[in-house]
Design a protein around this motif. Sequence first.
Motif, PDB file in Angstrom:
ATOM      1  N   ILE A  27       0.830  -1.430   0.423  1.00 44.85           N
ATOM      2  CA  ILE A  27      -0.179   0.022  -0.283  1.00 44.85           C
ATOM      3  C   ILE A  27       0.893   1.514  -0.222  1.00 44.85           C
ATOM      4  O   ILE A  27       0.380   2.345  -0.800  1.00 44.85           O
ATOM      5  CB  ILE A  27      -0.941  -0.123   0.790  1.00 44.85           C
ATOM      6  CG1 ILE A  27      -2.449   1.164   1.360  1.00 44.85           C
ATOM      7  CG2 ILE A  27       0.023   0.176   2.262  1.00 44.85           C
ATOM      8  CD1 ILE A  27      -3.209   0.723   0.170  1.00 44.85           C
ATOM      9  N   HIS A  28       1.733   1.424   0.737  1.00 45.08           N
ATOM     10  CA  HIS A  28       3.184   2.325   0.905  1.00 45.08           C
ATOM     11  C   HIS A  28       3.671   2.281  -0.916  1.00 45.08           C
ATOM     12  O   HIS A  28       4.285   3.245  -1.206  1.00 45.08           O
ATOM     13  CB  HIS A  28       4.121   1.918   1.576  1.00 45.08           C
ATOM     14  CG  HIS A  28       3.288   2.508   3.029  1.00 45.08           C
ATOM     15  ND1 HIS A  28       2.702   1.553   4.131  1.00 45.08           N
ATOM     16  CD2 HIS A  28       3.801   3.924   3.628  1.00 45.08           C
ATOM     17  CE1 HIS A  28       2.812   2.190   4.788  1.00 45.08           C
ATOM     18  NE2 HIS A  28       2.572   3.757   5.125  1.00 45.08           N
ATOM     19  N   MET A  29       3.643   1.715  -1.447  1.00 48.46           N
ATOM     20  CA  MET A  29       4.180   1.504  -2.786  1.00 48.46           C
ATOM     21  C   MET A  29       3.024   1.941  -4.275  1.00 48.46           C
ATOM     22  O   MET A  29       3.579   2.572  -4.797  1.00 48.46           O
ATOM     23  CB  MET A  29       4.451   0.307  -3.392  1.00 48.46           C
ATOM     24  CG  MET A  29       6.386  -0.121  -2.499  1.00 48.46           C
ATOM     25  SD  MET A  29       6.794  -1.980  -2.229  1.00 48.46           S
ATOM     26  CE  MET A  29       6.742  -1.704  -4.825  1.00 48.46           C
ATOM     27  N   VAL A  30       1.757   2.172  -3.724  1.00 43.94           N
ATOM     28  CA  VAL A  30       0.827   2.470  -4.320  1.00 43.94           C
ATOM     29  C   VAL A  30       1.518   4.141  -4.576  1.00 43.94           C
ATOM     30  O   VAL A  30       1.711   4.550  -3.969  1.00 43.94           O
ATOM     31  CB  VAL A  30      -0.567   2.196  -3.811  1.00 43.94           C
ATOM     32  CG1 VAL A  30      -1.705   2.799  -5.276  1.00 43.94           C
ATOM     33  CG2 VAL A  30      -0.923   1.205  -4.394  1.00 43.94           C
ATOM     34  N   PRO A  31       1.195   4.612  -6.024  1.00 42.92           N
ATOM     35  CA  PRO A  31       1.515   5.858  -5.926  1.00 42.92           C
ATOM     36  C   PRO A  31       0.241   6.452  -5.255  1.00 42.92           C
ATOM     37  O   PRO A  31      -0.952   6.396  -5.453  1.00 42.92           O
ATOM     38  CB  PRO A  31       1.583   5.697  -7.707  1.00 42.92           C
ATOM     39  CG  PRO A  31       1.988   4.472  -8.161  1.00 42.92           C
ATOM     40  CD  PRO A  31       1.253   3.281  -7.331  1.00 42.92           C
ATOM     41  N   GLY A  32       0.621   7.835  -5.344  1.00 42.16           N
ATOM     42  CA  GLY A  32      -0.116   8.831  -4.372  1.00 42.16           C
ATOM     43  C   GLY A  32      -0.048   9.507  -3.275  1.00 42.16           C
ATOM     44  O   GLY A  32       0.827   8.251  -2.431  1.00 42.16           O
ATOM     45  N   ASP A  33      -0.399   9.986  -3.262  1.00 40.27           N
ATOM     46  CA  ASP A  33       0.409  11.101  -1.854  1.00 40.27           C
ATOM     47  C   ASP A  33      -1.621  11.333  -1.172  1.00 40.27           C
ATOM     48  O   ASP A  33      -2.258  11.886  -1.371  1.00 40.27           O
ATOM     49  CB  ASP A  33       0.814  12.225  -2.365  1.00 40.27           C
ATOM     50  CG  ASP A  33       0.797  12.892  -0.942  1.00 40.27           C
ATOM     51  OD1 ASP A  33       0.553  12.029   0.427  1.00 40.27           O
ATOM     52  OD2 ASP A  33       1.668  13.770  -1.106  1.00 40.27           O
ATOM     53  N   PRO A  34      -2.108  10.227   0.481  1.00 39.45           N
ATOM     54  CA  PRO A  34      -2.592  10.792   0.951  1.00 39.45           C
ATOM     55  C   PRO A  34      -3.009  12.071   0.750  1.00 39.45           C
ATOM     56  O   PRO A  34      -4.321  12.501   1.582  1.00 39.45           O
ATOM     57  CB  PRO A  34      -2.879  10.144   2.044  1.00 39.45           C
ATOM     58  CG  PRO A  34      -1.424   9.372   1.700  1.00 39.45           C
ATOM     59  CD  PRO A  34      -0.643   9.523   0.998  1.00 39.45           C
ATOM     60  N   VAL A  35      -2.336  13.099   1.646  1.00 38.59           N
ATOM     61  CA  VAL A  35      -2.020  14.236   1.763  1.00 38.59           C
ATOM     62  C   VAL A  35      -2.866  15.501   0.481  1.00 38.59           C
ATOM     63  O   VAL A  35      -3.486  16.257   1.005  1.00 38.59           O
ATOM     64  CB  VAL A  35      -0.557  15.253   2.103  1.00 38.59           C
ATOM     65  CG1 VAL A  35      -0.962  16.667   2.259  1.00 38.59           C
ATOM     66  CG2 VAL A  35       0.125  14.607   3.686  1.00 38.59           C
ATOM     67  N   GLU A  36      -2.206  14.938  -0.655  1.00 38.71           N
ATOM     68  CA  GLU A  36      -3.133  15.517  -2.099  1.00 38.71           C
ATOM     69  C   GLU A  36      -5.063  14.969  -1.911  1.00 38.71           C
ATOM     70  O   GLU A  36      -5.915  15.139  -1.746  1.00 38.71           O
ATOM     71  CB  GLU A  36      -2.334  15.598  -2.834  1.00 38.71           C
ATOM     72  CG  GLU A  36      -0.921  15.832  -2.719  1.00 38.71           C
ATOM     73  CD  GLU A  36      -0.086  15.846  -4.438  1.00 38.71           C
ATOM     74  OE1 GLU A  36      -0.851  15.717  -5.812  1.00 38.71           O
ATOM     75  OE2 GLU A  36       0.773  15.754  -4.875  1.00 38.71           O
ATOM     76  N   VAL A  37      -5.054  14.099  -1.287  1.00 36.08           N
ATOM     77  CA  VAL A  37      -6.507  13.663  -1.822  1.00 36.08           C
ATOM     78  C   VAL A  37      -7.900  14.587  -0.327  1.00 36.08           C
ATOM     79  O   VAL A  37      -8.239  14.732  -0.625  1.00 36.08           O
ATOM     80  CB  VAL A  37      -6.437  11.950  -1.438  1.00 36.08           C
ATOM     81  CG1 VAL A  37      -7.849  11.903  -0.961  1.00 36.08           C
ATOM     82  CG2 VAL A  37      -5.466  10.892  -1.955  1.00 36.08           C
ATOM     83  N   MET A  38      -6.901  14.411   0.741  1.00 34.26           N
ATOM     84  CA  MET A  38      -7.460  15.935   2.014  1.00 34.26           C
ATOM     85  C   MET A  38      -7.522  16.821   1.783  1.00 34.26           C
ATOM     86  O   MET A  38      -8.711  17.138   2.014  1.00 34.26           O
ATOM     87  CB  MET A  38      -6.717  14.945   2.982  1.00 34.26           C
ATOM     88  CG  MET A  38      -6.317  13.748   3.286  1.00 34.26           C
ATOM     89  SD  MET A  38      -5.521  13.077   5.077  1.00 34.26           S
ATOM     90  CE  MET A  38      -6.351  13.919   5.867  1.00 34.26           C
TER      91      MET A  38
END
Length: 307
Positions: A27-38
């Motif tokens: 899950i940490h290798m999946v592209p994307g940033d949770p901060v940008e989602v939030m």
Amino acid sequence: MKRYFLRRLTLLLPTLLGALTLVFFLIHMVPGDPVEVMLGETASSADKEELRRSLGLDQPVYVRYRAFLSGLAAGNLGQSLYEQADVTDLIRARLPATIKLALSALAFAALLSFPLALLAASRRGTWRDRGALLFSVLGLSVPNFWLGPLLIILFSIQLRWLPVSGSTGPAHLILPSVTLGLGMAAILTRILRASLLRVRNEEYVQAARARGASEKRVWLKHMLRNALLPVITIMSLQFGSLLAGAVITETIFSWPGIGRLMIQAIQTRDYPLVQGCVLAIAITYIFVNFLADILYHIADPRITYDK
């Protein structure tokens, strides 16, 4: 039996840890940033860094993994990054709905497969037997993501018999249960039919007939019970498939279970919530396998757990 279960539990703990470790790093290798989602892509860099620091996402992965294991040992699954709520509370609220759906699908599969298998085995080589085998092939060939929308179009939109989505009443459970349980019903039909044909010429079956037992009693009491062991094995193994299939089915029917929660957590890169969902599914699967071991002994008292 107690020693057997303790030994099984000891062997399953490393399996749990391995599954959680694999999920943690994937899950940490999946592209994307949770901060940008939030915060959104338009947020300032300072705001993003502040949020990342407050969530602990600025730490190296191995530091976060160590913190995850420490929290897990203390019974703390962490805080959801997106929902800002305790992961344990979120899972506790959603898991009963998934268990309810899985058990309903299992009941549907059993109610459909047992009569079909008995009919096919007792009429071997006839059109009834070939029809049951055809059903098992078709049931295994139809994927959930195709069957679910098809049932919605037919029974909800065209006929208006059943609701499209939700979970407010028993009627909402029918279409998801059929979608999730059809594949399992197909597998159980084929396995139980083969098992019944295997035991039909055993000596105890012939002895029951010689004592004057009716054919119905021979099939239901003597043959069916002794043919259940492979069925119990398949049902316990396929229960994990039901939980995995619930991820798709719950999304299609907007069912408020843990599968839909995990999809939402993956979309928002909510690492603690994804890990908690995987842990809940793994523990449920392990519990079902323990239950299967007990059912083995009930179905056949000759089975022991000495070794």
